[in-house]
Design an enzyme around this catalytic site. Structure first.
Site, short mmCIF file in Angstrom:
data_model
loop_
_atom_site.label_atom_id
_atom_site.label_comp_id
_atom_site.label_asym_id
_atom_site.label_seq_id
_atom_site.Cartn_x
_atom_site.Cartn_y
_atom_site.Cartn_z
N HIS A 72 0.85 -1.20 0.00
CA HIS A 72 0.00 0.00 0.00
C HIS A 72 0.88 1.24 0.00
O HIS A 72 1.88 1.29 0.71
CB HIS A 72 -0.90 0.03 1.24
N TYR A 201 -8.49 5.04 8.74
CA TYR A 201 -8.50 5.35 10.17
C TYR A 201 -9.58 6.42 10.36
O TYR A 201 -9.44 7.53 9.86
CB TYR A 201 -7.15 5.92 10.62
N PRO A 292 -2.18 0.01 19.58
CA PRO A 292 -2.07 -0.46 18.20
C PRO A 292 -2.24 0.61 17.10
O PRO A 292 -1.80 0.39 15.98
CB PRO A 292 -3.17 -1.51 18.08
N TYR A 384 4.82 6.49 9.90
CA TYR A 384 3.99 5.33 9.58
C TYR A 384 4.77 4.27 8.81
O TYR A 384 4.67 3.07 9.10
CB TYR A 384 2.75 5.78 8.79
P1 FAD Z 1 4.69 -11.95 21.22
O1 FAD Z 1 4.14 -11.97 19.85
O2 FAD Z 1 3.76 -11.71 22.36
O3 FAD Z 1 5.44 -13.33 21.44
C1 FAD Z 1 5.87 -13.77 22.69
C2 FAD Z 1 5.87 -15.28 22.72
O4 FAD Z 1 6.37 -15.71 23.96
C3 FAD Z 1 4.46 -15.85 22.59
O5 FAD Z 1 4.45 -16.82 21.58
C4 FAD Z 1 4.19 -16.42 23.95
O6 FAD Z 1 3.35 -17.56 23.90
C5 FAD Z 1 5.58 -16.76 24.43
N1 FAD Z 1 5.70 -16.81 25.89
C6 FAD Z 1 5.11 -16.01 26.81
N2 FAD Z 1 5.47 -16.38 28.04
C7 FAD Z 1 6.31 -17.44 27.92
C8 FAD Z 1 6.98 -18.25 28.83
N3 FAD Z 1 6.86 -18.04 30.15
N4 FAD Z 1 7.74 -19.24 28.35
C9 FAD Z 1 7.86 -19.46 27.02
N5 FAD Z 1 7.23 -18.70 26.10
C10 FAD Z 1 6.45 -17.72 26.54
N6 FAD Z 1 0.31 -4.67 16.92
C11 FAD Z 1 0.01 -3.99 15.85
O7 FAD Z 1 0.90 -3.34 15.29
N7 FAD Z 1 -1.28 -4.03 15.35
C12 FAD Z 1 -2.27 -4.78 15.93
O8 FAD Z 1 -3.40 -4.82 15.46
C13 FAD Z 1 -1.96 -5.50 17.08
N8 FAD Z 1 -2.91 -6.26 17.69
C14 FAD Z 1 -2.56 -6.94 18.83
C15 FAD Z 1 -3.52 -7.71 19.50
C16 FAD Z 1 -3.20 -8.38 20.68
C17 FAD Z 1 -4.25 -9.21 21.40
C18 FAD Z 1 -1.89 -8.25 21.21
C19 FAD Z 1 -1.53 -8.95 22.53
C20 FAD Z 1 -0.95 -7.51 20.52
C21 FAD Z 1 -1.26 -6.85 19.34
N9 FAD Z 1 -0.31 -6.09 18.63
C22 FAD Z 1 -0.64 -5.42 17.53
C23 FAD Z 1 1.07 -6.01 19.03
C24 FAD Z 1 1.94 -7.00 18.27
O9 FAD Z 1 1.21 -8.13 17.90
C25 FAD Z 1 3.09 -7.32 19.18
O10 FAD Z 1 3.82 -6.12 19.37
C26 FAD Z 1 4.01 -8.44 18.68
O11 FAD Z 1 3.35 -9.67 18.75
C27 FAD Z 1 5.27 -8.48 19.53
O12 FAD Z 1 6.03 -9.61 19.21
P2 FAD Z 1 6.89 -10.33 20.31
O13 FAD Z 1 7.59 -11.43 19.62
O14 FAD Z 1 7.66 -9.32 21.06
O15 FAD Z 1 5.84 -10.87 21.38
C1 DHB Z 2 -3.99 -3.29 11.60
C2 DHB Z 2 -3.68 -3.09 12.92
C3 DHB Z 2 -3.30 -1.84 13.33
O1 DHB Z 2 -2.98 -1.63 14.61
C4 DHB Z 2 -3.22 -0.79 12.45
O2 DHB Z 2 -2.86 0.43 12.90
C5 DHB Z 2 -3.52 -1.00 11.13
C6 DHB Z 2 -3.91 -2.26 10.70
C7 DHB Z 2 -4.39 -4.64 11.17
O3 DHB Z 2 -4.49 -5.52 12.04
O4 DHB Z 2 -4.66 -4.83 10.00
#
Ligand code: FAD
Ligand code: DHB
Length: 392
Positions: A72, A201, A292, A384
């Site tokens: 995009h 948005y 988010p 962005y």
């Molecule tokens: P995570 O993806 O959280 O990965 C951490 C991993 O560690 C997981 O697989 C978990 O199971 C594992 N873990 C946890 N505790 C333990 C343990 N004790 N032992 C072993 N493993 C463990 N960001 C956006 O930009 N847009 C969005 O729309 C958006 N929606 C989101 C919705 C939700 C519900 C959440 C929680 C987050 C969202 N985010 C979003 C944020 C984005 O998804 C995260 O910033 C991203 O997943 C971060 O990646 P990470 O690898 O740091 O952590």
């Molecule tokens: C999506 C999530 C976001 O937080 C955002 O700012 C834009 C798109 C998505 O899940 O597609």
């Protein structure tokens, strides 16, 4: 068991770190609390900054992303019933964003890891850290009913906000900064072609809404809701009705379809500094959270992993700790830029419960300025697409 780098968590941060280390010839073991099926189907983010997509391609995880990712070059801001396009690529030196679900990024990285034969243990229970202030940190865990110990040179805490690594750091070491928001997001994945070519948005009198997508046949949509909203109060018809009201503009139709998944996400800003202690290095959500709005969480997690991987490989190759010592400082610049941007987008677009009319007038003025001034639009665009982070 012994390895060079023990990685806790198989989210984007842990998996990208493991992949880069493997390519660079550094051994690691990844321990994940949940099952493969669970982590591959946990629906979260969907927007990759151009630098994130480029990095994934560089480390060998770009094949399907290149084929299925949707580029995009703009996003739309909607307010006062009108849409205004921010021409991302034109304003940010050609960069755009790639729409590719976090679920797909995770699937691709898990497949690469398993194909390589390098260790990735799912359903590793009761993970605990010992000796992070020594040269031989140990990760204890239970797998297949057997208690095991993994001795490492370094531990990477990639276990998300609720993980065990950050709390293993002694009290008083980390400085925490945080902000809670008085709202959350209700998100749905719907089996219907996206109703718009670009993300929308939307600021509205009924609260924020976001139109996004996952593929040419899958829509992803969000509604501002209460922080702990009971999803049971939101049958599909109510969700669509509310989306229609918040996103509707004359001459445009929001197409509805079967809701495949729905859930509520809380919103907070959170940062710990520094992002390491002794031989434990935190990456991604384990160290910082953004609301988010602005789609930064996944991108920050992957950026941390790349910086950490380079620091670790340099340490093994040269014996110099300089990059490891500088890890936190390098990451936190980008993190704070994203914290500010996400807070700013959130504040500009969401309705404050209990509604202060002054706040709403300020939001509308800001939105008008951002869409009318090339300078202000450029600020949004650079942040962005992720260029501002690299320059922060
Ligand atoms: P995570 O993806 O959280 O990965 C951490 C991993 O560690 C997981 O697989 C978990 O199971 C594992 N873990 C946890 N505790 C333990 C343990 N004790 N032992 C072993 N493993 C463990 N960001 C956006 O930009 N847009 C969005 O729309 C958006 N929606 C989101 C919705 C939700 C519900 C959440 C929680 C987050 C969202 N985010 C979003 C944020 C984005 O998804 C995260 O910033 C991203 O997943 C971060 O990646 P990470 O690898 O740091 O952590
Ligand atoms: C999506 C999530 C976001 O937080 C955002 O700012 C834009 C798109 C998505 O899940 O597609």
């Amino acid at each position: 068991m012994r390895t060079q780098v023990g990685i806790v968590g198989a989210g984007p941060a842990g998996l990208v770190l493991a992949q880069i280390l493997r390519v660079q010839g550094v051994e690691s073991v990844v321990l994940e609390a949940h099952s493969r099926d669970y982590v591959e189907h946990r629906i979260r983010a969907g927007v990759l900054e151009q630098p994130t997509a480029d990095l994934l391609a560089e480390v060998g995880a770009g094949e399907r992303l290149h084929r299925e990712g949707i580029v995009h070059r703009g996003v739309e801001l909607q307010f006062a019933g009108e849409r205004h396009r921010i021409a991302l690529s034109e304003l940010a030196g050609g960069a755009g964003i790639v729409i590719y679900g976090q679920t797909e990024v995770v699937k691709d990285l898990i497949q690469l890891r398993l194909d390589s034969g390098a260790p990735l243990l799912f359903e590793a229970e009761d993970v605990g850290l010992r000796g992070i202030e020594t040269d031989r940190p140990v990760i204890a865990f239970t797998h297949d009913g057997r208690r095991q110990e993994l001795e490492c040179d370094l531990v990477a805490g990639c276990d998300g906000f609720h993980g065990v690594c950050r709390p293993s750091i002694p009290g008083g070491v980390l400085r925490e900064s945080s902000r809670e928001y008085p709202f959350g997001w209700l998100g749905i994945l719907a089996d219907v072609a996206p109703s718009n070519d670009e993300l929308v948005y939307a600021h509205s009198e009924r609260g924020f809404a976001l139109l996004s997508l996952r593929s040419p046949t899958l829509s992803r949509l969000y509604l501002q809701c209460a922080p702990g909203e009971d999803i049971g109060l939101w049958p599909d018809e109510r969700i669509w009705e509310e989306l229609q009201r918040r996103l509707g503009v004359p001459g445009w139709t929001l197409h509805e379809g079967p809701v495949l998944e729905k859930g509520v996400t809380g919103m907070r800003s959170f940062v710990v500094e520094p992002m390491h202690h002794g031989r434990l290095f935190l990456a991604g959500d384990a160290a910082h959270i953004v609301p988010p709005t602005g789609a930064k969480g996944l991108n920050l997690a992957i950026a941390d992993a790349a910086v950490l991987a380079e620091a670790i490989t340099t340490w093994y190759e040269t014996g110099s700790r300089a990059l490891l010592d500088g890890y936190s400082t390098v990451c936190l610049r980008r993190v704070w830029r994203a914290e500010h941007f996400s807070w700013w987008m959130t504040s500009m677009l969401h309705l404050t419960p209990g509604g202060d009319p002054f706040d709403e007038r300020l939001q509308l003025s800001q939105l008008r300025y951002v869409t009318a001034s090339r300078a202000a639009a450029t600020t949004l665009a650079e942040n962005y697409v992720g260029l501002a982070g690299a320059r922060a």
